[in-house]
Enzyme design. Structure first.
Site, PDB file in Angstrom:
ATOM      1  N   LYS A 121       0.831  -1.208   0.000  1.00  0.00           N
ATOM      2  CA  LYS A 121       0.000   0.000   0.000  1.00  0.00           C
ATOM      3  C   LYS A 121       0.865   1.257   0.000  1.00  0.00           C
ATOM      4  CE  LYS A 121      -2.868   2.896   2.836  1.00  0.00           C
ATOM      5  NZ  LYS A 121      -3.249   3.216   4.213  1.00  0.00           N
ATOM      6  N   ASP A 139      -7.081   1.523   1.211  1.00  0.00           N
ATOM      7  CA  ASP A 139      -7.095   1.725   2.666  1.00  0.00           C
ATOM      8  C   ASP A 139      -8.432   1.240   3.202  1.00  0.00           C
ATOM      9  OD1 ASP A 139      -8.942   3.678   1.961  1.00  0.00           O
ATOM     10  OD2 ASP A 139      -8.057   5.219   3.251  1.00  0.00           O
TER      11      ASP A 139
END
Length: 219
Positions: A121, A139
Protein backbone atom coordinates in the site's frame (compact mmCIF):
# COMPACT_ATOMS: atom_id res chain seq x y z
CA UNK A 1 -27.64 -1.72 -12.30
CA UNK A 2 -24.87 -3.84 -13.75
CA UNK A 3 -21.43 -3.66 -12.14
CA UNK A 4 -20.22 -1.51 -15.03
CA UNK A 5 -23.15 0.88 -14.55
CA UNK A 6 -22.46 1.07 -10.81
CA UNK A 7 -18.82 1.88 -11.50
CA UNK A 8 -19.82 4.62 -13.94
CA UNK A 9 -22.19 6.09 -11.37
CA UNK A 10 -19.37 6.12 -8.80
CA UNK A 11 -16.98 7.85 -11.20
CA UNK A 12 -19.49 10.51 -12.24
CA UNK A 13 -20.64 11.23 -8.69
CA UNK A 14 -17.11 11.52 -7.33
CA UNK A 15 -16.06 13.80 -10.19
CA UNK A 16 -18.98 16.09 -9.34
CA UNK A 17 -18.12 16.11 -5.64
CA UNK A 18 -14.33 16.33 -5.99
CA UNK A 19 -13.33 18.08 -9.24
CA UNK A 20 -10.15 19.11 -7.43
CA UNK A 21 -8.57 16.45 -5.26
CA UNK A 22 -6.42 17.42 -2.28
CA UNK A 23 -3.55 15.14 -1.25
CA UNK A 24 -4.20 13.95 2.35
CA UNK A 25 -0.59 13.86 3.54
CA UNK A 26 1.57 16.99 3.52
CA UNK A 27 4.91 16.52 1.75
CA UNK A 28 7.29 18.30 -0.59
CA UNK A 29 9.01 15.47 -2.47
CA UNK A 30 9.04 11.66 -2.86
CA UNK A 31 11.13 11.13 0.28
CA UNK A 32 8.90 13.15 2.60
CA UNK A 33 5.85 11.49 1.05
CA UNK A 34 7.36 8.05 1.67
CA UNK A 35 8.01 8.87 5.32
CA UNK A 36 4.55 10.40 5.78
CA UNK A 37 2.82 7.36 4.28
CA UNK A 38 4.90 5.02 6.42
CA UNK A 39 3.85 6.99 9.51
CA UNK A 40 0.17 6.86 8.51
CA UNK A 41 -0.12 3.12 9.20
CA UNK A 42 -2.76 2.79 11.94
CA UNK A 43 -2.67 6.57 12.40
CA UNK A 44 -4.84 9.37 11.07
CA UNK A 45 -3.58 11.69 8.36
CA UNK A 46 -4.38 14.63 10.61
CA UNK A 47 -2.03 13.32 13.30
CA UNK A 48 0.69 12.53 10.76
CA UNK A 49 0.46 16.08 9.38
CA UNK A 50 1.00 17.37 12.90
CA UNK A 51 4.11 15.26 13.46
CA UNK A 52 5.91 15.41 10.12
CA UNK A 53 6.76 19.14 10.35
CA UNK A 54 8.57 18.42 13.61
CA UNK A 55 10.44 15.48 12.10
CA UNK A 56 11.21 17.18 8.79
CA UNK A 57 12.53 20.28 10.52
CA UNK A 58 15.32 18.08 11.77
CA UNK A 59 15.57 15.77 8.78
CA UNK A 60 13.69 16.03 5.49
CA UNK A 61 16.15 13.92 3.50
CA UNK A 62 17.88 10.58 4.09
CA UNK A 63 21.31 12.14 4.71
CA UNK A 64 20.03 14.19 7.64
CA UNK A 65 17.78 11.38 8.85
CA UNK A 66 20.67 8.99 9.47
CA UNK A 67 22.41 11.65 11.53
CA UNK A 68 19.65 11.04 14.06
CA UNK A 69 19.46 7.90 16.14
CA UNK A 70 16.57 5.45 16.00
CA UNK A 71 15.66 6.56 19.53
CA UNK A 72 15.54 10.22 18.51
CA UNK A 73 13.27 9.41 15.58
CA UNK A 74 11.14 7.22 17.82
CA UNK A 75 10.56 10.02 20.34
CA UNK A 76 9.40 12.44 17.64
CA UNK A 77 7.02 10.04 15.91
CA UNK A 78 5.64 8.40 19.07
CA UNK A 79 2.20 10.09 18.73
CA UNK A 80 1.72 8.26 15.41
CA UNK A 81 1.84 4.84 17.09
CA UNK A 82 3.96 1.80 16.29
CA UNK A 83 6.99 4.04 16.84
CA UNK A 84 9.54 1.24 17.54
CA UNK A 85 8.87 -0.40 14.16
CA UNK A 86 8.41 2.85 12.24
CA UNK A 87 11.56 4.50 13.61
CA UNK A 88 13.69 1.49 12.69
CA UNK A 89 12.08 1.45 9.26
CA UNK A 90 12.72 5.15 8.63
CA UNK A 91 16.33 4.89 9.75
CA UNK A 92 16.94 1.68 7.81
CA UNK A 93 15.36 2.77 4.55
CA UNK A 94 17.22 6.08 4.69
CA UNK A 95 20.51 4.17 4.81
CA UNK A 96 19.44 2.00 1.89
CA UNK A 97 18.43 5.01 -0.21
CA UNK A 98 21.88 6.51 0.34
CA UNK A 99 23.79 3.26 -0.22
CA UNK A 100 21.82 1.97 -3.21
CA UNK A 101 19.94 4.85 -4.81
CA UNK A 102 22.10 7.98 -4.39
CA UNK A 103 19.69 9.22 -1.73
CA UNK A 104 16.69 9.16 -4.05
CA UNK A 105 13.43 7.23 -3.73
CA UNK A 106 13.35 4.45 -6.35
CA UNK A 107 10.58 4.53 -8.92
CA UNK A 108 9.51 0.89 -8.91
CA UNK A 109 7.13 -1.19 -6.82
CA UNK A 110 9.71 -3.94 -6.35
CA UNK A 111 12.40 -1.59 -5.05
CA UNK A 112 10.02 0.28 -2.77
CA UNK A 113 8.53 -2.88 -1.29
CA UNK A 114 12.02 -4.18 -0.51
CA UNK A 115 12.61 -1.22 1.84
CA UNK A 116 12.14 -1.70 5.62
CA UNK A 117 8.57 -1.05 6.86
CA UNK A 118 7.32 -0.38 3.32
CA UNK A 119 4.45 -2.58 2.21
CA UNK A 120 2.44 -2.73 -1.00
CA UNK A 121 0.00 0.00 0.00
CA UNK A 122 2.78 2.44 0.93
CA UNK A 123 4.60 1.68 -2.31
CA UNK A 124 1.40 2.18 -4.28
CA UNK A 125 0.76 5.59 -2.72
CA UNK A 126 4.31 6.74 -3.49
CA UNK A 127 4.21 5.43 -7.05
CA UNK A 128 0.89 7.11 -7.77
CA UNK A 129 1.25 10.40 -5.90
CA UNK A 130 4.98 11.03 -6.29
CA UNK A 131 5.66 9.54 -9.71
CA UNK A 132 2.26 9.48 -11.43
CA UNK A 133 2.36 5.73 -12.07
CA UNK A 134 -1.15 4.20 -12.14
CA UNK A 135 -1.84 2.42 -8.84
CA UNK A 136 -4.83 1.77 -6.61
CA UNK A 137 -3.78 1.82 -2.94
CA UNK A 138 -6.54 0.33 -0.82
CA UNK A 139 -7.09 1.73 2.67
CA UNK A 140 -9.93 0.98 5.09
CA UNK A 141 -12.25 3.50 3.41
CA UNK A 142 -11.81 2.03 -0.06
CA UNK A 143 -12.10 -1.53 1.26
CA UNK A 144 -15.33 -0.64 3.07
CA UNK A 145 -16.90 1.27 0.18
CA UNK A 146 -16.04 -1.22 -2.53
CA UNK A 147 -17.97 -3.76 -0.46
CA UNK A 148 -20.88 -1.42 0.31
CA UNK A 149 -21.16 -0.55 -3.36
CA UNK A 150 -21.20 -4.23 -4.37
CA UNK A 151 -18.04 -3.83 -6.44
CA UNK A 152 -15.98 -6.28 -4.36
CA UNK A 153 -16.74 -9.17 -2.02
CA UNK A 154 -14.82 -7.62 0.87
CA UNK A 155 -12.74 -10.71 1.65
CA UNK A 156 -9.43 -8.84 1.91
CA UNK A 157 -7.66 -5.73 0.64
CA UNK A 158 -5.71 -7.74 -1.95
CA UNK A 159 -8.93 -8.87 -3.61
CA UNK A 160 -10.43 -5.39 -3.28
CA UNK A 161 -7.47 -3.91 -5.15
CA UNK A 162 -7.80 -6.50 -7.92
CA UNK A 163 -11.52 -5.79 -8.23
CA UNK A 164 -10.99 -2.01 -8.30
CA UNK A 165 -8.35 -2.30 -11.02
CA UNK A 166 -10.60 -4.58 -13.05
CA UNK A 167 -13.69 -2.36 -12.93
CA UNK A 168 -12.22 1.16 -13.10
CA UNK A 169 -10.24 2.53 -16.08
CA UNK A 170 -6.49 2.56 -15.47
CA UNK A 171 -6.16 6.25 -16.33
CA UNK A 172 -8.54 7.11 -13.45
CA UNK A 173 -6.90 5.05 -10.69
CA UNK A 174 -4.68 7.75 -9.22
CA UNK A 175 -7.46 10.29 -8.84
CA UNK A 176 -10.22 7.83 -8.07
CA UNK A 177 -8.60 6.16 -5.07
CA UNK A 178 -8.21 9.60 -3.45
CA UNK A 179 -11.78 10.59 -4.31
CA UNK A 180 -13.09 7.41 -2.69
CA UNK A 181 -11.05 8.09 0.46
CA UNK A 182 -12.46 11.61 0.80
CA UNK A 183 -15.98 10.33 0.10
CA UNK A 184 -15.62 7.62 2.73
CA UNK A 185 -14.55 10.15 5.33
CA UNK A 186 -17.25 12.69 4.55
CA UNK A 187 -20.27 10.67 3.43
CA UNK A 188 -19.84 6.98 4.22
CA UNK A 189 -17.84 6.46 7.44
CA UNK A 190 -17.66 3.21 9.36
CA UNK A 191 -19.34 4.87 12.35
CA UNK A 192 -21.99 7.56 12.50
CA UNK A 193 -23.16 6.61 9.03
CA UNK A 194 -26.10 8.61 7.66
CA UNK A 195 -27.28 6.88 4.52
CA UNK A 196 -29.38 9.88 3.50
CA UNK A 197 -26.13 11.77 2.91
CA UNK A 198 -24.43 8.76 1.32
CA UNK A 199 -25.93 9.13 -2.16
CA UNK A 200 -23.71 6.48 -3.76
CA UNK A 201 -24.49 3.69 -1.28
CA UNK A 202 -28.15 4.72 -1.19
CA UNK A 203 -28.31 4.38 -4.97
CA UNK A 204 -26.15 1.33 -5.70
CA UNK A 205 -25.38 -0.27 -2.32
CA UNK A 206 -25.78 -3.94 -1.48
CA UNK A 207 -29.38 -4.80 -0.70
CA UNK A 208 -28.37 -6.61 2.49
CA UNK A 209 -26.62 -3.49 3.81
CA UNK A 210 -29.54 -1.24 2.92
CA UNK A 211 -32.05 -3.59 4.57
CA UNK A 212 -29.91 -3.81 7.71
CA UNK A 213 -29.70 -0.03 7.87
CA UNK A 214 -33.49 0.26 7.45
CA UNK A 215 -34.00 -2.17 10.36
CA UNK A 216 -31.75 -0.12 12.65
CA UNK A 217 -33.43 3.16 11.80
CA UNK A 218 -36.95 1.76 12.17
CA UNK A 219 -36.40 0.55 15.75
Amino acid sequence: MTKKERATFVINTLNDLYPEIPIPLDHKDPYTLLIAVLLSAQCTDVRVNQITPILFEKADNPYDMIKMSVEEIKEIIKPCGLSPMKSKGIYGLSHILIDNYEGKVPQSFEALESLPAVGHKTASVVMSQAFGVPAFPVDTHIHRLMYRWNLSDGKNVVQTEKDAKAIFPRELWNNLHLQIIWYGREYSPARGWDIEKDIITKTIGRKAILKEFEKKTSR
